[in-house]
Design a protein around this motif. Structure first.
Motif, PDB file in Angstrom:
ATOM      1  N   LYS A   1      37.980  38.354  50.643  1.00  0.00           N
ATOM      2  CA  LYS A   1      38.863  39.176  49.809  1.00  0.00           C
ATOM      3  C   LYS A   1      39.151  38.464  48.483  1.00  0.00           C
ATOM      4  CE  LYS A   1      43.320  39.138  49.548  1.00  0.00           C
ATOM      5  NZ  LYS A   1      44.680  38.931  49.952  1.00  0.00           N
ATOM      6  N   GLU A   2      39.536  37.192  48.595  1.00  0.00           N
ATOM      7  CA  GLU A   2      39.873  36.434  47.375  1.00  0.00           C
ATOM      8  C   GLU A   2      38.649  36.237  46.494  1.00  0.00           C
ATOM      9  OE1 GLU A   2      42.893  35.076  46.249  1.00  0.00           O
ATOM     10  OE2 GLU A   2      43.760  36.369  47.784  1.00  0.00           O
TER      11      GLU A   2
ATOM     12  N   THR B   1      37.481  39.612  44.895  1.00  0.00           N
ATOM     13  CA  THR B   1      38.267  40.082  43.752  1.00  0.00           C
ATOM     14  C   THR B   1      37.975  39.216  42.521  1.00  0.00           C
ATOM     15  OG1 THR B   1      40.122  38.786  44.542  1.00  0.00           O
ATOM     16  CG2 THR B   1      40.211  41.128  44.982  1.00  0.00           C
ATOM     17  N   ALA B   2      37.831  37.886  42.770  1.00  0.00           N
ATOM     18  CA  ALA B   2      37.524  36.994  41.638  1.00  0.00           C
ATOM     19  C   ALA B   2      36.158  37.352  41.054  1.00  0.00           C
ATOM     20  CB  ALA B   2      37.545  35.543  42.092  1.00  0.00           C
ATOM     21  N   ALA B   3      35.188  37.660  41.942  1.00  0.00           N
ATOM     22  CA  ALA B   3      33.841  38.007  41.473  1.00  0.00           C
ATOM     23  C   ALA B   3      33.886  39.298  40.665  1.00  0.00           C
ATOM     24  CB  ALA B   3      32.899  38.164  42.665  1.00  0.00           C
TER      25      ALA B   3
ATOM     26  N   GLY C   1      36.411  40.386  38.996  1.00  0.00           N
ATOM     27  CA  GLY C   1      37.062  40.039  37.728  1.00  0.00           C
ATOM     28  C   GLY C   1      36.081  39.427  36.748  1.00  0.00           C
ATOM     29  N   ALA C   2      35.260  38.483  37.264  1.00  0.00           N
ATOM     30  CA  ALA C   2      34.284  37.820  36.399  1.00  0.00           C
ATOM     31  C   ALA C   2      33.237  38.827  35.921  1.00  0.00           C
ATOM     32  CB  ALA C   2      33.633  36.666  37.144  1.00  0.00           C
TER      33      ALA C   2
ATOM     34  N   ALA D   1      33.623  42.015  35.523  1.00  0.00           N
ATOM     35  CA  ALA D   1      34.186  42.961  34.556  1.00  0.00           C
ATOM     36  C   ALA D   1      34.021  42.440  33.137  1.00  0.00           C
ATOM     37  CB  ALA D   1      35.668  43.182  34.866  1.00  0.00           C
ATOM     38  N   GLU D   2      34.015  41.111  33.000  1.00  0.00           N
ATOM     39  CA  GLU D   2      33.862  40.512  31.675  1.00  0.00           C
ATOM     40  C   GLU D   2      32.401  40.263  31.333  1.00  0.00           C
ATOM     41  OE1 GLU D   2      36.194  40.018  29.390  1.00  0.00           O
ATOM     42  OE2 GLU D   2      37.635  40.894  30.769  1.00  0.00           O
TER      43      GLU D   2
ATOM     44  N   LEU E   1      26.986  38.126  35.769  1.00  0.00           N
ATOM     45  CA  LEU E   1      27.467  37.289  36.872  1.00  0.00           C
ATOM     46  C   LEU E   1      27.356  37.991  38.226  1.00  0.00           C
ATOM     47  CD1 LEU E   1      30.615  35.755  35.162  1.00  0.00           C
ATOM     48  CD2 LEU E   1      28.534  34.543  35.759  1.00  0.00           C
TER      49      LEU E   1
ATOM     50  N   ALA F   1      43.499  35.230  41.937  1.00  0.00           N
ATOM     51  CA  ALA F   1      42.051  35.010  41.954  1.00  0.00           C
ATOM     52  C   ALA F   1      41.360  35.908  40.935  1.00  0.00           C
ATOM     53  CB  ALA F   1      41.513  35.279  43.356  1.00  0.00           C
ATOM     54  N   TYR F   2      41.717  37.192  40.950  1.00  0.00           N
ATOM     55  CA  TYR F   2      41.095  38.151  40.034  1.00  0.00           C
ATOM     56  C   TYR F   2      41.392  37.802  38.585  1.00  0.00           C
ATOM     57  CZ  TYR F   2      40.204  42.625  37.719  1.00  0.00           C
ATOM     58  OH  TYR F   2      39.765  43.601  36.869  1.00  0.00           O
ATOM     59  N   THR F   3      42.677  37.570  38.299  1.00  0.00           N
ATOM     60  CA  THR F   3      43.073  37.326  36.911  1.00  0.00           C
ATOM     61  C   THR F   3      42.450  36.038  36.387  1.00  0.00           C
ATOM     62  OG1 THR F   3      45.171  38.306  37.541  1.00  0.00           O
ATOM     63  CG2 THR F   3      45.059  37.364  35.354  1.00  0.00           C
TER      64      THR F   3
ATOM     65  N   ALA G   1      39.783  34.427  37.412  1.00  0.00           N
ATOM     66  CA  ALA G   1      38.320  34.519  37.257  1.00  0.00           C
ATOM     67  C   ALA G   1      37.987  35.290  35.986  1.00  0.00           C
ATOM     68  CB  ALA G   1      37.711  35.213  38.466  1.00  0.00           C
ATOM     69  N   ARG G   2      38.732  36.366  35.751  1.00  0.00           N
ATOM     70  CA  ARG G   2      38.465  37.184  34.561  1.00  0.00           C
ATOM     71  C   ARG G   2      38.802  36.393  33.289  1.00  0.00           C
ATOM     72  NH1 ARG G   2      39.592  43.642  34.229  1.00  0.00           N
ATOM     73  NH2 ARG G   2      38.645  43.843  32.185  1.00  0.00           N
ATOM     74  N   VAL G   3      39.900  35.658  33.366  1.00  0.00           N
ATOM     75  CA  VAL G   3      40.307  34.873  32.197  1.00  0.00           C
ATOM     76  C   VAL G   3      39.292  33.740  31.935  1.00  0.00           C
ATOM     77  CG1 VAL G   3      42.092  33.316  31.323  1.00  0.00           C
ATOM     78  CG2 VAL G   3      42.745  35.471  32.349  1.00  0.00           C
TER      79      VAL G   3
ATOM     80  N   ALA H   1      36.126  33.949  32.495  1.00  0.00           N
ATOM     81  CA  ALA H   1      35.001  34.592  31.811  1.00  0.00           C
ATOM     82  C   ALA H   1      35.358  34.873  30.347  1.00  0.00           C
ATOM     83  CB  ALA H   1      34.637  35.879  32.525  1.00  0.00           C
ATOM     84  N   MET H   2      36.613  35.258  30.100  1.00  0.00           N
ATOM     85  CA  MET H   2      37.046  35.517  28.718  1.00  0.00           C
ATOM     86  C   MET H   2      37.045  34.218  27.915  1.00  0.00           C
ATOM     87  SD  MET H   2      40.099  38.115  29.705  1.00  0.00           S
ATOM     88  CE  MET H   2      40.969  38.320  28.173  1.00  0.00           C
TER      89      MET H   2
ATOM     90  N   LYS I   1      34.002  33.031  26.250  1.00  0.00           N
ATOM     91  CA  LYS I   1      33.591  33.715  25.015  1.00  0.00           C
ATOM     92  C   LYS I   1      34.311  33.175  23.778  1.00  0.00           C
ATOM     93  CE  LYS I   1      32.679  38.010  27.422  1.00  0.00           C
ATOM     94  NZ  LYS I   1      33.299  39.297  27.714  1.00  0.00           N
TER      95      LYS I   1
ATOM     96  N   LYS J   1      45.736  43.094  27.327  1.00  0.00           N
ATOM     97  CA  LYS J   1      44.775  43.192  28.433  1.00  0.00           C
ATOM     98  C   LYS J   1      45.170  42.242  29.576  1.00  0.00           C
ATOM     99  CE  LYS J   1      39.914  42.133  29.153  1.00  0.00           C
ATOM    100  NZ  LYS J   1      38.710  41.735  28.426  1.00  0.00           N
TER     101      LYS J   1
END
Lengths: 79, 359
Positions: free
Chosen positions: A37-38, A41-43, A45-46, A48-49, A53, B25-27, B29-31, B33-34, B37, B95
């Motif tokens: 799950k963790e 969600t992290a994957a 998130g990555a 999405a950017e 990946l 985890a989501y935030t 990982a996304r950050v 990736a940001m 850049k 965002k």
């Protein structure tokens, strides 16, 4: 005498093995799910950017599957 | 239990921790990736060698493409880049708020409230000096709770009093209502104090390691702000104890008591006294009793802050400190780009611009 008979039925060796095998698969399945799950969600998130990946995210997400595979192996060994 | 805590907090219920799941985890990982850049440091020397048109084109091909395209019909040249940078900063931080949930969202939101205060201060200052709406909008960054539309409406108000009246529903009104046409700097200081008070209340008593690091991050920021203010005060020979109300409480290594001791000192004595503080090692090479400009010093302090936040984020990559590190990095990138563009526009030499950059 009746109690001993009931206990023998309840704690039957084959039954206990089956419960043990069930627990081994069930609990490791839950553990894998929590870990995935963790990571999942992290994957997401990555990804999405950066869509590139996807491959890495997929591989990392399924790594905790090993936990449930170990559980399955133990279950097979028990039964 | 939660109800009891809320009752205990009383009026502070607005700052109570949000319930529900926090998607660290989501935030993060996304950050991450940001963050990948953000411009690498090798880009800045290249930018320094370019002309303004080339820089505009270069920036328009980066993450700022959408903002440059969107604003190209309204502005051109340096103004276009300035607005695009501000818009991008606002979009990026909004965002962050949109992708985060629960506690992580709450902590980012509390930190980004400094943009609300910045915008209120900018509009009030602009109105105070009779700046045009256009000039005020150039410095607006709608990264906090107030939207750009609301802020443009505020900027279009004729007087500071009208601006304050429009903010009567906001939490800042209790401070803003004391504005009497002369007390602008005092109001600004009180707004800053309120920001840090709210932030500390939001952090609460840090128990986990990552929360302690977040607290350290904020307190280091206070230390560096206090240091900068002290340097400026000393340079202008302001030694009155009343100046203590410019200092923000809650610093990490420079406590208010130590600052109070430094306050009556002359500039030379102050620099000598600084040698006893933990920051001396980092600033000693650009700090002397006969220094004229603070450009090097301020760049050094900013660098120190970036360095400490990067090391914090490496310690706890799945925590709020990593997100704070990205926020700082993004702010720094935008500042650097703005400095290069503005410096080129007014004809500063590459060397002078380079000294201002924090790389």
């Amino acid at each position: 005498m009746a109690d001993v008979a009931t206990a023998t039925v309840l704690f039957d060796a084959a039954g206990m093995k089956a419960i043990g095998a069930g627990l081994a698969v069930g609990l490791t399945g839950l553990a894998s799910a929590i870990a995935e799950k963790e990571i999942g969600t992290a994957a997401i998130g990555a990804m999405a950017e950066n869509e590139a990946l996807f491959g890495k995210g997929l591989i990392l997400t399924v790594i905790p599957e090993t936990i449930v595979i170990f559980g399955l192996v133990v279950a097979l060994l028990i039964s | 239990m939660r109800l009891l805590q809320r009752l205990k907090r009383g009026d502070d219920s607005k700052l109570s921790r949000p319930r529900g799941h926090s998607n660290y985890a989501y935030t993060t990982a996304r950050v991450h990736a940001m963050k990948s850049k953000l411009l690498p440091k090798e880009t800045y020397p290249r930018l320094l060698n370019m002309q303004i048109d080339e820089i505009t084109r270069f920036v328009g091909e980066l993450e700022y493409k959408e903002d440059v395209d969107e604003l190209a019909r309204l502005y051109e040249g340096v103004d276009l880049i300035e607005h695009a940078l501000n818009r991008n900063l606002a979009v990026t931080f909004t965002k962050l708020l949109n992708i985060s949930e629960g506690e992580v969202n709450f902590l980012i939101f509390q930190y980004l409230q400094n943009y609300d205060i910045w915008n209120i201060k900018t509009i009030l200052r602009g109105k105070h000096c009779n700046a045009s709406t256009e000039e005020i909008l150039e410095a607006i960054v709608a990264a906090g709770r107030f939207t750009y539309t609301f802020l443009s409406e505020l900027s279009a108000k004729p007087t500071p009093e009208d601006v304050i009246a429009s903010l009567s529903q906001s939490e800042y009104y209790s401070i803003l209502k004391d504005y009497d046409g002369k007390s602008l700097s005092e109001i600004e200081n009180r707004l800053d104090m309120k920001y840090y008070e709210d932030l500390f209340r939001a952090i609460g008593e840090p128990k986990s390691k990552d929360r302690k690091l977040y607290s350290e991050f904020v307190r280091t920021e206070i230390d560096l702000k206090n240091l900068t203010t002290l340097f400026r005060l000393k340079k202008y020979r302001l030694t009155s104890p009343e100046m203590m109300n410019l200092m923000i409480n809650g610093g990490l290594k420079l406590k208010l008591k130590e600052i109070e001791k430094m306050m009556p000192l002359s500039f030379e004595e102050f620099v000598a006294e600084l040698a006893n503080t933990p920051y001396w090692d980092d600033i000693s090479d650009c700090c002397s009793p006969n220094m004229d400009s603070f450009v090097d010093l301020e760049a050094k302090l900013k660098k120190l802050r970036l360095k400490s936040s990067v090391s914090f984020s490496h310690l706890y990559p799945l925590s709020i400190v990593m997100i704070m590190d990205y926020i700082l990095g993004k702010q720094n990138e935008v500042n650097n780009l703005r400095m290069i563009i503005r410096g080129k526009a007014v004809g500063l030499s590459d060397e002078e611009i380079k000294n201002q950059l924090v790389i």
